[in-house]
Design an enzyme around this catalytic site. Structure first.
Site, mmCIF file in Angstrom:
data_model
loop_
_atom_site.group_PDB
_atom_site.id
_atom_site.type_symbol
_atom_site.label_atom_id
_atom_site.label_comp_id
_atom_site.label_asym_id
_atom_site.label_seq_id
_atom_site.Cartn_x
_atom_site.Cartn_y
_atom_site.Cartn_z
ATOM 1 N N TYR A 145 0.850 -1.206 0.000
ATOM 2 C CA TYR A 145 0.000 0.000 0.000
ATOM 3 C C TYR A 145 0.886 1.256 0.000
ATOM 4 O O TYR A 145 1.705 1.433 0.908
ATOM 5 C CB TYR A 145 -0.881 -0.085 1.252
ATOM 6 C CG TYR A 145 -1.535 1.196 1.725
ATOM 7 C CD1 TYR A 145 -2.323 1.963 0.883
ATOM 8 C CD2 TYR A 145 -1.409 1.597 3.058
ATOM 9 C CE1 TYR A 145 -2.945 3.113 1.346
ATOM 10 C CE2 TYR A 145 -2.032 2.738 3.534
ATOM 11 C CZ TYR A 145 -2.782 3.504 2.665
ATOM 12 O OH TYR A 145 -3.401 4.637 3.123
ATOM 13 N N ASP A 230 -1.829 -6.015 9.305
ATOM 14 C CA ASP A 230 -2.852 -4.994 9.041
ATOM 15 C C ASP A 230 -4.037 -5.716 8.389
ATOM 16 O O ASP A 230 -3.961 -6.119 7.220
ATOM 17 C CB ASP A 230 -2.238 -3.918 8.120
ATOM 18 C CG ASP A 230 -3.224 -2.805 7.776
ATOM 19 O OD1 ASP A 230 -4.441 -3.058 7.797
ATOM 20 O OD2 ASP A 230 -2.763 -1.687 7.466
ATOM 21 N N ILE A 232 -7.155 -4.635 7.841
ATOM 22 C CA ILE A 232 -8.195 -3.641 7.538
ATOM 23 C C ILE A 232 -9.194 -4.156 6.498
ATOM 24 O O ILE A 232 -10.333 -3.710 6.458
ATOM 25 C CB ILE A 232 -7.524 -2.309 7.095
ATOM 26 C CG1 ILE A 232 -8.527 -1.179 6.925
ATOM 27 C CG2 ILE A 232 -6.733 -2.461 5.835
ATOM 28 C CD1 ILE A 232 -7.891 0.193 6.694
ATOM 29 N N LYS A 272 -12.771 0.324 5.564
ATOM 30 C CA LYS A 272 -13.014 -0.486 4.359
ATOM 31 C C LYS A 272 -14.214 -1.413 4.543
ATOM 32 O O LYS A 272 -15.106 -1.435 3.707
ATOM 33 C CB LYS A 272 -11.767 -1.331 4.027
ATOM 34 C CG LYS A 272 -10.471 -0.573 4.038
ATOM 35 C CD LYS A 272 -10.424 0.525 2.996
ATOM 36 C CE LYS A 272 -9.148 1.348 3.141
ATOM 37 N NZ LYS A 272 -9.033 2.410 2.144
#
Ligand SMILES: Cc1ncc(COP(=O)(O)O)c(C=O)c1O
Length: 475
Positions: A145, A230, A232, A272
């Site tokens: 990312y 992570d 998310i 998200k």
């Protein structure tokens, strides 16, 4: 020489990356079906807008939650004065249960181990402040990312060392890639403090396998490092193989190994899975009490507001709502992802096989003039300025191979996605004809060719499109 700090004037924020430049171009000329039908379509933003109707219906049916009320009575003053950086207990409990539900209730989360933060952005940075000193390094598998260059490095002074993953094995994390990254950091005299992965991966749109999770845990155990996962995108997994959280593997294989358990930290956010990036709700989950205590103190620099916590504790405690939301969200994401994959296929473009996320990792290597990152940039510029689609080039995600692009599919209507695919198809067809050896071309003709191509792409109007829009969530 100036009177500003080095931090204010250095460029490690990453604002000049093509990832952010694409957003700037979009802002100058944003697509709108009526007002600007030839504008740039935003496909570089991992936003989930597919389930707003479900959220809005819940708000209508539960007016107390957003109206500062409890049992019909105003609690405005209570919320206005609340400032405990430990967070609202009811919200932490609801969030912990929501995180378990997303993992099929195969793991439970203790609300006392949760630290609330202003989004995952803040959670990741706070963990860097807790786990490493300026100049220390974290290893990250590529592609990653683009925001991590800002979130992990900018204010903390931490270095990112890439773990180079390759398309030859589907960008999987291997032992040799981990060791290579570790040695590369050492050769730069950097002290490695940990590994950070995104599971599911942004930008690959795939979940990490159990085998990879085991490998990562063995690696951090052998080198005495931290592992940040992570997660998310954990609620966006719409197809098998399903999502396996690192917490499940820890419980299975390291149940009594308290040291390793303390070295693994999860990052989460509602940006998200619930599509609420504007609400700035994130969390750190850690089994290390010292990390929880330190991160909680640091969280006062980026708290989640009390009315947001109040509203979301009511929403996430509504089990009927969460159960339906999680299922429906995954169903809609799958439908949308299929639509993108099929649209790309019609343009002769393949995707990395995905099962999660709000984007596809798209293989445009065959459209490059040469196997270089300069050529990737050239293609990206054409896609942004001529086809008018803002996609993210692989190099902004630190991919080691030129020609890959991240393309988002959940931040627009079906009609807009369909138009985007038609534009791309027209571009590919035109490029192939224009570069075919039977066509006589000279560099002198290039500007005219460009103009023709742009005209051709934009001859497409809404009437040309053949999609059935009856199930279009964004209208
Ligand atoms: C992997 C990953 N981590 C963190 C973030 C930041 O999320 P938030 O909006 O919760 O700060 C993003 C946003 O795109 C992301 O993709």
């Amino acid at each position: 020489m100036g009177i500003l700090s080095r931090k204010a004037t250095c460029n490690s924020h990453g604002q000049d990356s093509s990832y952010f430049l694409g957003w700037e171009e979009y802002d100058k000329n944003p697509y709108d079906e009526i007002l600007n039908p030839k504008g740039i379509i935003q496909m570089g933003l991992a936003e989930n807008q597919l389930c707003f109707d479900l959220l809005e219906r819940w708000l209508e049916e539960n007016p107390d939650a957003a109206g500062f009320k409890r049992d019909g009575k105003s609690i405005f003053r209570e919320l206005a004065l609340f400032q405990d950086y430990n967070g609202l207990p009811a919200f932490k409990k609801a969030l912990a249960e929501f995180m378990s539900e997303i993992r099929g209730n195969r793991v439970t989360f203790n609300p006392d181990h949760i630290v609330l933060t202003a989004g995952a952005t803040s959670a990741n940075e706070t963990l860097m402040f807790c786990l490493a000193e300026p100049g220390d390094a974290f290893l990250l598998p590529t592609p990653y990312y683009p925001g991590f260059d800002r979130d992990l490095k900018w204010r903390t002074g931490i270095e990112i060392v890439p773990i180079h993953c390759s398309s030859s094995n589907g960008f999987r994390i291997t032992e040799s890639a981990l060791l290579e990254a570790y040695q590369s950091a050492q050769s730069r005299d950097l002290k490695v403090k940990g590994v950070l992965v995104t599971n599911p991966s942004n930008p690959l749109g795939t979940t990490i396998t159990t085998q990879e999770l085991n490998l990562l845990l063995q690696f951090i155990a052998s080198k005495n490092l931290h592992l940040i996962s992570d997660e998310i995108y954990s609620g966006t997994v719409f197809r098998n193989p399903g999502f396996v959280s690192v917490m499940e593997i820890l419980n299975q294989n390291y149940k009594h190994n308290h040291q390793i358990r303390k070295q693994v930290h999860i990052v989460y956010s509602l940006s998200k899975d619930l599509g609420l990036p504007g609400f700035r709700v994130g969390a750190i989950y850690s089994n290390d009490d010292v990390v929880v205590a330190a991160a909680t103190k640091m969280s006062s620099f980026g708290l989640v507001s009390s009315q947001t916590q109040y509203l979301l504790s009511a929403m996430l405690s509504d089990k009927k709502f969460t159960k339906n939301y999680i299922k429906e969200n995954q169903k809609r994401l799958e439908k949308r992802q299929k639509m993108l994959v099929r649209g790309l296929q019609k343009a002769g473009i393949k995707c990395h096989k995905g099962n999660a996320g709000l984007f596809c990792w798209v293989d445009m290597r065959h459209l490059l003039g040469a196997n270089t990152f300069e050529s990737e940039m050239e293609l990206w510029r054409k896609i942004v300025f001529e086809v008018r689609l803002n996609v993210s080039p692989g190099q902004s995600c630190h991919c080691s191979e030129p020609g890959w692009f991240r393309v988002c599919f959940a931040n627009m209507s079906e009609a807009t996605l369909d138009l985007a695919m038609q534009r791309l198809k027209a571009f590919v067809v035109y490029s192939t004809v224009a570069t075919s050896p039977t066509t006589t071309t000279t560099t002198n003709h290039l500007p005219t060719k460009r103009k023709n191509m742009v005209k051709w792409v934009f001859r497409l109007s809404f009437n040309d499109r053949v999609v059935n829009h009856t199930n279009d969530n964004l209208g």
